[in-house]
Structure formats: C-alpha cells, structure tokens
Design a protein around this motif. Structure first.
Motif, mmCIF file in Angstrom:
data_model
loop_
_atom_site.group_PDB
_atom_site.id
_atom_site.type_symbol
_atom_site.label_atom_id
_atom_site.label_comp_id
_atom_site.label_asym_id
_atom_site.label_seq_id
_atom_site.Cartn_x
_atom_site.Cartn_y
_atom_site.Cartn_z
ATOM 1 N N PRO A 184 -6.452 90.683 32.591
ATOM 2 C CA PRO A 184 -6.122 92.072 32.928
ATOM 3 C C PRO A 184 -4.667 92.432 32.682
ATOM 4 C CG PRO A 184 -7.560 91.162 34.605
ATOM 5 C CD PRO A 184 -7.191 90.020 33.701
ATOM 6 N N GLN A 185 -3.749 91.492 32.873
ATOM 7 C CA GLN A 185 -2.329 91.788 32.666
ATOM 8 C C GLN A 185 -2.033 92.204 31.224
ATOM 9 O OE1 GLN A 185 -3.632 89.272 34.293
ATOM 10 N NE2 GLN A 185 -2.650 89.118 36.310
ATOM 11 N N ASP A 186 -2.880 91.801 30.277
ATOM 12 C CA ASP A 186 -2.676 92.179 28.871
ATOM 13 C C ASP A 186 -2.856 93.674 28.647
ATOM 14 O OD1 ASP A 186 -2.260 89.508 28.339
ATOM 15 O OD2 ASP A 186 -4.320 89.159 27.632
ATOM 16 N N PHE A 206 -8.758 94.756 40.087
ATOM 17 C CA PHE A 206 -9.536 93.637 39.556
ATOM 18 C C PHE A 206 -9.720 92.599 40.651
ATOM 19 C CE2 PHE A 206 -7.358 95.501 35.899
ATOM 20 C CZ PHE A 206 -8.392 95.649 35.000
ATOM 21 N N ARG A 207 -10.601 91.654 40.372
ATOM 22 C CA ARG A 207 -10.794 90.518 41.280
ATOM 23 C C ARG A 207 -10.909 89.243 40.456
ATOM 24 N NH1 ARG A 207 -11.960 89.684 46.485
ATOM 25 N NH2 ARG A 207 -12.112 91.923 46.855
ATOM 26 N N GLY A 208 -10.101 88.273 40.792
ATOM 27 C CA GLY A 208 -10.113 86.985 40.118
ATOM 28 C C GLY A 208 -10.379 85.863 41.081
ATOM 29 N N ALA A 212 -8.347 89.760 45.105
ATOM 30 C CA ALA A 212 -8.114 91.070 44.502
ATOM 31 C C ALA A 212 -6.663 91.227 44.066
ATOM 32 C CB ALA A 212 -8.478 92.172 45.487
ATOM 33 N N PHE A 213 -6.477 91.927 42.957
ATOM 34 C CA PHE A 213 -5.135 92.263 42.480
ATOM 35 C C PHE A 213 -5.245 93.504 41.618
ATOM 36 C CE2 PHE A 213 -7.045 89.646 39.239
ATOM 37 C CZ PHE A 213 -6.580 90.144 38.028
ATOM 38 N N PHE A 263 -13.497 89.698 35.622
ATOM 39 C CA PHE A 263 -12.520 90.239 36.566
ATOM 40 C C PHE A 263 -12.979 91.555 37.204
ATOM 41 C CE2 PHE A 263 -10.152 87.552 33.645
ATOM 42 C CZ PHE A 263 -9.345 86.818 34.507
ATOM 43 N N GLU A 264 -14.256 91.898 37.071
ATOM 44 C CA GLU A 264 -14.747 93.135 37.702
ATOM 45 C C GLU A 264 -14.541 93.063 39.209
ATOM 46 O OE1 GLU A 264 -18.708 94.309 36.718
ATOM 47 O OE2 GLU A 264 -18.417 93.992 34.558
#
Length: 306
Positions: A184-186, A206-208, A212-213, A263-264
């Motif tokens: 997601p950071q990309d 997102f959730r990894g 959550a982040f 990462f949904e």
C-alpha cells in the motif's frame, strides 16, 4: 394547555351522560361509583362550571354541560379514530416512506429493487432522496436511510443489510504504464482518484499482518461521487479505492483490475438506520426486511469476484 386527566374526565363524563347515572357508568367502566363521581367533580372544578345537576332521583345536564357533552363526544370520537388509524398504519405498511440513500449505491441497487418492493406493498408510497451527505433523519423528516461503511455512535438504530468490500483498482493500461504496487505504501507514487466523503479523507485504510494502518494518497482528481471515480479509473486516469458494489461489473469484464488484495481492510457493511422507537412502524420494518432479504450475507454484486 389541557390537564393530563382531561381526556379521562371527558370520557367518564360522557359515559355518565350516556348511561344516565354514576352507578351505571361505574358498572360499564369497571370502576367504583365514588371514583367516577370524584373524577367528574374534578373535571367540573378544572372547568370552573357545573356540568350536571344532581338530584336523588336523576341527573340532568346543565346548559353548559349539554354544550360540553356535544364537544366531548366529537373529540372522543376523533381520538378513537386516531388510535385506530395508528394501529392500522402499524399493522400494514401504508402511507409514505421517506428514505435517504447514497447516490451510487441507491441508483445501482436500491432503485432497481423498488418495483418489487412497491408491488409487494401496494398501499405504500416511497419518497426516495439521493445524496451522499449524512442527513439528520429526525430534523429532515426521513423515516430511514441507507448508509455505507462503519457507523459512528449515534442514537439511531442500525441494521446490517449486507457486507461489502472496498478494493484498490485501475485500468489494465494504467498498471502497464505505471507498474503494479507491491504494498500500500507504493500508492504514494501513483495518481490516486480520491472520494471526497471517505470517512478517513485522503488516508486510505488497509489491514496487514500487524493490524490496521493507512496511507496518505494524492492525485489530480477528487470528487464526491463514486461513479465519477469509476469512470475515471476505467479511462486510465488513475487508481481508485472503490466498493465492489460500484466496480464489480468492470472487474468481471476486465475493464478494471484489483491489486493489494491481501491488504483489504474488511469488516465493512451496508446498513439501514432509523430513529429509535419502541414501536417500529410497519412501513420501515417492511423496507428494512426487504433490503436485507434482497442483499443478504452474500450480496449478488460480489458474485464471481475472487
């Protein structure tokens, strides 16, 4: 302002007149004679007028009492009719149902459901308002609303109608030109199409594995309509974070492709909300039950999606 016991006093007074005495009225109402007599006396005291001339043999209406009795019977009949009407409205869905729905979801999924709903309840009219802002149901006179995503604490009752997913997606041509993000950071390096009413603003959730982040995104297009973002994404303008109830057809047809599925954020739902009431009206109950039945725990819009 009428005293709270006024209607009770009026009903007792009318029954005394109709039955011809306190004893007969007490029998008819299942009360004691003294209780009925005292209630009528309190009514006369509040009114400041004598309604009945009492003798050992009979009761007779005074002139004021006769006029008051005439009005009492009319008022009591209207109250009885009002109670019957309320009971009837609660028993069968009828009248006008005012509902607020989000634009994209409402057009794609609520509006197509209305013919079947209105066919099922022929005595019910529907006033459907489309808008993505959060309306005040009570102040603005809505019976219910359909709302998306996580709900803040409120005094409203919320019923979960169906789950939904929010996916990161773009046109295949966009991914070929700009590359597919691995994490997601990309997304900070991509043109992101932003929804103005997203609860988290430009911070996409997102959730990894660690929980959550969020990632703060940017881009040239920001709008308050999900269908406009979908169209822009299909045209290759950028990446959107969109509910599957908007983009499912494009995903199945290959016009859009999802990334970052691992990462949904999850745990999202479509809700029906309505004001808290001990007596939920039949029209609101019918509408909420109908949508829950139509969408269900496995909504049709996700059929065939990975």
């Amino acid at each position: 302002m009428p005293h709270m016991d006024t209607l009770t006093g009026m009903a007792l007074f009318a029954k005394v007149v109709e039955t011809g005495g306190f004893s007969a009225a007490a029998v008819a109402l299942g009360r004691s004679k003294s209780a009925v007599s005292k209630q009528v006396a309190r009514l006369e005291e509040r009114l400041g007028a004598r309604l009945l001339n009492r003798t050992t043999r009979r009761l007779a209406l005074t002139e004021v009492g006769a006029a008051y009795y005439e009005r009492c019977t009319r008022i009591l009949a209207e109250v009885e009719e009002a109670e019957r009407a309320v009971g009837h409205l609660h028993a069968e869905p009828r009248g006008t149902l005012r509902v607020s729905v989000p634009v994209s979801f409402g057009i794609a999924h609520v509006a197509p459901a209305l013919p079947a709903f209105m066919d099922r309840y022929p005595d019910l009219a529907v006033d459907l308002t489309f808008g993505d802002r959060i309306v005040d149901l009570i102040d603005e006179g809505f019976d219910a609303a359909v709302r998306i995503a996580r709900l803040p604490e409120s005094t409203l009752v919320a019923r979960r109608l169906a789950p939904f997913r929010r996916v990161v997606c773009a046109a295949p041509a966009y991914w070929r030109r700009h590359g597919v993000p691995d994490r997601p950071q990309d997304l900070t390096e991509h043109q992101c199409l932003r929804y103005a009413y997203l609860q988290t603003g430009d911070d996409w959730p997102f959730r990894g594995p660690a929980g959550a982040f969020s990632v703060t995104v940017s881009g040239r297009l920001r709008t308050n309509n999900g269908d406009a973002l979908r169209a822009a994404a299909v045209a290759g303008l950028g990446v959107c974070l969109s509910p599957t109830f908007i983009v499912a057809d494009d995903l199945r047809a290959g016009r859009l492709q999802t990334v970052l599925a691992d990462f949904e954020e999850g745990d999202l739902a479509v809700y029906a909300v309505y004001p808290h009431s001990r007596h939920l009206s039949a029209k609101v109950r019918a509408f909420v039950d109908f949508l829950a039945e139509r969408f269900g725990p496995k909504p049709y819009w996700d059929a065939g999606l990975p």
